[in-house]
Design a protein around this motif. Structure first.
Motif, PDB file in Angstrom:
ATOM      1  N   GLU A  31     -10.503   1.673  -1.120  1.00 52.06           N
ATOM      2  CA  GLU A  31     -10.299   3.083  -0.763  1.00 52.06           C
ATOM      3  C   GLU A  31     -11.159   4.021  -1.592  1.00 52.06           C
ATOM      4  N   ILE A  32     -11.613   3.579  -2.765  1.00 53.82           N
ATOM      5  CA  ILE A  32     -12.354   4.487  -3.636  1.00 53.82           C
ATOM      6  C   ILE A  32     -13.843   4.167  -3.745  1.00 53.82           C
ATOM      7  N   PHE A  33     -14.283   3.015  -3.233  1.00 55.38           N
ATOM      8  CA  PHE A  33     -15.717   2.713  -3.221  1.00 55.38           C
ATOM      9  C   PHE A  33     -16.034   1.646  -2.191  1.00 55.38           C
ATOM     10  N   SER A  34     -17.301   1.623  -1.801  1.00 53.13           N
ATOM     11  CA  SER A  34     -17.792   0.639  -0.842  1.00 53.13           C
ATOM     12  C   SER A  34     -19.281   0.418  -1.130  1.00 53.13           C
ATOM     13  N   PHE A  35     -19.689  -0.859  -1.259  1.00 55.88           N
ATOM     14  CA  PHE A  35     -21.066  -1.170  -1.597  1.00 55.88           C
ATOM     15  C   PHE A  35     -21.524  -2.427  -0.874  1.00 55.88           C
ATOM     16  N   TYR A  36     -22.829  -2.508  -0.640  1.00 58.47           N
ATOM     17  CA  TYR A  36     -23.476  -3.751  -0.262  1.00 58.47           C
ATOM     18  C   TYR A  36     -24.411  -4.102  -1.417  1.00 58.47           C
ATOM     19  N   VAL A  37     -24.397  -5.352  -1.817  1.00 54.92           N
ATOM     20  CA  VAL A  37     -25.212  -5.781  -2.952  1.00 54.92           C
ATOM     21  C   VAL A  37     -26.139  -6.907  -2.503  1.00 54.92           C
ATOM     22  N   PRO A  38     -27.446  -6.642  -2.404  1.00 60.40           N
ATOM     23  CA  PRO A  38     -28.379  -7.725  -2.090  1.00 60.40           C
ATOM     24  C   PRO A  38     -28.607  -8.596  -3.317  1.00 60.40           C
ATOM     25  N   VAL A  39     -28.689  -9.904  -3.110  1.00 61.15           N
ATOM     26  CA  VAL A  39     -28.878 -10.823  -4.221  1.00 61.15           C
ATOM     27  C   VAL A  39     -30.279 -11.403  -4.220  1.00 61.15           C
ATOM     28  N   GLY A  40     -30.895 -11.530  -3.057  1.00 63.20           N
ATOM     29  CA  GLY A  40     -32.173 -12.234  -2.969  1.00 63.20           C
ATOM     30  C   GLY A  40     -31.897 -13.702  -2.717  1.00 63.20           C
ATOM     31  N   ARG A  41     -32.745 -14.546  -3.230  1.00 65.34           N
ATOM     32  CA  ARG A  41     -32.549 -15.984  -3.035  1.00 65.34           C
ATOM     33  C   ARG A  41     -31.242 -16.403  -3.694  1.00 65.34           C
ATOM     34  N   ASP A 100       0.861  -1.177   0.000  1.00 61.87           N
ATOM     35  CA  ASP A 100       0.000   0.000   0.000  1.00 61.87           C
ATOM     36  C   ASP A 100       0.902   1.233   0.000  1.00 61.87           C
ATOM     37  N   PRO A 101       0.700   2.284  -0.711  1.00 60.41           N
ATOM     38  CA  PRO A 101      -0.427   2.672  -1.539  1.00 60.41           C
ATOM     39  C   PRO A 101      -0.234   2.367  -3.021  1.00 60.41           C
ATOM     40  N   GLU A 102       0.823   1.630  -3.370  1.00 62.47           N
ATOM     41  CA  GLU A 102       1.074   1.332  -4.780  1.00 62.47           C
ATOM     42  C   GLU A 102      -0.057   0.509  -5.403  1.00 62.47           C
ATOM     43  N   TRP A 103      -0.662  -0.360  -4.617  1.00 69.08           N
ATOM     44  CA  TRP A 103      -1.737  -1.224  -5.092  1.00 69.08           C
ATOM     45  C   TRP A 103      -3.051  -0.830  -4.451  1.00 69.08           C
ATOM     46  N   LEU A 104      -4.111  -0.840  -5.234  1.00 76.17           N
ATOM     47  CA  LEU A 104      -5.465  -0.658  -4.713  1.00 76.17           C
ATOM     48  C   LEU A 104      -5.963  -2.027  -4.280  1.00 76.17           C
ATOM     49  N   ARG A 105      -6.316  -2.156  -3.014  1.00 74.86           N
ATOM     50  CA  ARG A 105      -6.807  -3.428  -2.487  1.00 74.86           C
ATOM     51  C   ARG A 105      -8.327  -3.410  -2.470  1.00 74.86           C
ATOM     52  N   ILE A 106      -8.899  -4.466  -2.991  1.00 78.08           N
ATOM     53  CA  ILE A 106     -10.354  -4.580  -3.066  1.00 78.08           C
ATOM     54  C   ILE A 106     -10.757  -5.815  -2.267  1.00 78.08           C
ATOM     55  N   PHE A 107     -11.567  -5.599  -1.243  1.00 77.76           N
ATOM     56  CA  PHE A 107     -11.997  -6.679  -0.368  1.00 77.76           C
ATOM     57  C   PHE A 107     -13.471  -6.976  -0.625  1.00 77.76           C
ATOM     58  N   THR A 108     -13.813  -8.258  -0.731  1.00 80.92           N
ATOM     59  CA  THR A 108     -15.202  -8.651  -0.942  1.00 80.92           C
ATOM     60  C   THR A 108     -15.576  -9.752   0.036  1.00 80.92           C
ATOM     61  N   ASP A 109     -16.866  -9.876   0.271  1.00 76.28           N
ATOM     62  CA  ASP A 109     -17.359 -10.958   1.112  1.00 76.28           C
ATOM     63  C   ASP A 109     -18.808 -11.252   0.748  1.00 76.28           C
ATOM     64  N   GLY A 110     -19.075 -12.487   0.398  1.00 72.38           N
ATOM     65  CA  GLY A 110     -20.441 -12.918   0.138  1.00 72.38           C
ATOM     66  C   GLY A 110     -21.014 -13.528   1.402  1.00 72.38           C
ATOM     67  N   SER A 111     -22.301 -13.397   1.603  1.00 70.76           N
ATOM     68  CA  SER A 111     -22.903 -13.949   2.818  1.00 70.76           C
ATOM     69  C   SER A 111     -24.311 -14.453   2.546  1.00 70.76           C
ATOM     70  N   LEU A 112     -24.735 -15.364   3.395  1.00 72.08           N
ATOM     71  CA  LEU A 112     -26.069 -15.923   3.347  1.00 72.08           C
ATOM     72  C   LEU A 112     -26.665 -15.757   4.725  1.00 72.08           C
ATOM     73  N   LEU A 113     -27.860 -15.195   4.796  1.00 76.04           N
ATOM     74  CA  LEU A 113     -28.516 -15.023   6.088  1.00 76.04           C
ATOM     75  C   LEU A 113     -28.902 -16.389   6.637  1.00 76.04           C
ATOM     76  N   SER A 114     -28.608 -16.619   7.907  1.00 75.00           N
ATOM     77  CA  SER A 114     -28.848 -17.946   8.486  1.00 75.00           C
ATOM     78  C   SER A 114     -30.328 -18.259   8.645  1.00 75.00           C
ATOM     79  N   ASP A 115     -31.163 -17.246   8.816  1.00 72.78           N
ATOM     80  CA  ASP A 115     -32.580 -17.493   9.050  1.00 72.78           C
ATOM     81  C   ASP A 115     -33.458 -17.261   7.823  1.00 72.78           C
ATOM     82  N   SER A 116     -32.858 -17.085   6.658  1.00 74.28           N
ATOM     83  CA  SER A 116     -33.645 -16.905   5.434  1.00 74.28           C
ATOM     84  C   SER A 116     -32.819 -17.364   4.235  1.00 74.28           C
ATOM     85  N   PRO A 117     -33.454 -17.525   3.077  1.00 73.96           N
ATOM     86  CA  PRO A 117     -32.716 -17.978   1.891  1.00 73.96           C
ATOM     87  C   PRO A 117     -32.056 -16.834   1.120  1.00 73.96           C
ATOM     88  N   ASN A 118     -31.983 -15.647   1.713  1.00 71.67           N
ATOM     89  CA  ASN A 118     -31.455 -14.492   0.997  1.00 71.67           C
ATOM     90  C   ASN A 118     -29.943 -14.363   1.170  1.00 71.67           C
TER      91      ASN A 118
END
Length: 139
Positions: free
Chosen positions: A95-105, A69-87
Motif C-alpha cells: 500500500e505504501i510502495f511499488s517497484f520493479y527491480v531489473p537484475v540482469g543476468r 487488513d488494515p492492521e497488517w501491511l502486506r508486502i507482495f513480491t514476485d521474481g521472474s525470468l524472461l523466457s526468451d533471454s537470460p535476464n
C-alpha cells in the motif's frame, strides 16, 4: 578562512545560534521488531494432489485470518525470468510502495531476492506508517 569557519561566521551573522537538530539515523526494521512466522494453512493438505486454485484460496483465507487488513501491511513480491533471454527481475507491491527491480543476468530467485532487499530498504523509509507487516508467500 576555510569553509567551516565561513559557515560558522555566516551562521553567527544571521543570528542562527540555536542548537542544530539531529537527524534520525536509518533504522533496520529487523532490529526493531520480533518476527512471527506461520506456515500453516489451517488444515492438512497435500500440495501435489490439490488444485492450485484451492491452494490460493486457502492461502488468502489464512492471510486474512492471521494478518487482517488494515492492521497488517502486506508486502507482495514476485521474481521472474524472461523466457526468451537470460535476464531476470522482480516486482514488489504494498500500500505504501511499488517497484520493479531489473537484475540482469540471473534467475527468478535472484529477482525475488532483489525485490525483498528493495522492500526491506523501503520499509526503513516508512517506519512511522508501519505497525505490523507481513510477507505472504504465494503458491
Amino acid at each position: 578562512m576555510d569553509f567551516l569557519q565561513g559557515v560558522l561566521q555566516l551562521k553567527n551573522s544571521l543570528g542562527l545560534n540555536h542548537e542544530t537538530e539531529l537527524l534520525i539515523p536509518p533504522q533496520n526494521p529487523v532490529h526493531l521488531k520480533s518476527f512471527c512466522i506461520n506456515l500453516d494453512l489451517g488444515q492438512k493438505i497435500t500440495k501435489r494432489n490439490t488444485d492450485t486454485s484451492i491452494l490460493r484460496a486457502l492461502a488468502l483465507e489464512m492471510l486474512n485470518i492471521l494478518y487482517p487488513d488494515p492492521e497488517w501491511l502486506r508486502i507482495f513480491t514476485d521474481g521472474s525470468l524472461l523466457s526468451d533471454s537470460p535476464n531476470a527481475g522482480g516486482g514488489v507491491f504494498s500500500e505504501i510502495f511499488s517497484f520493479y527491480v531489473p537484475v540482469g543476468r540471473g534467475t527468478a530467485f535472484d529477482g525475488e531476492i532483489a525485490v525483498i532487499r528493495t522492500a526491506l530498504s523501503q520499509l526503513q523509509c516508512h517506519l512511522e506508517k508501519i505497525h505490523k507487516s507481513c510477507y505472504p508467500l504465494w503458491i
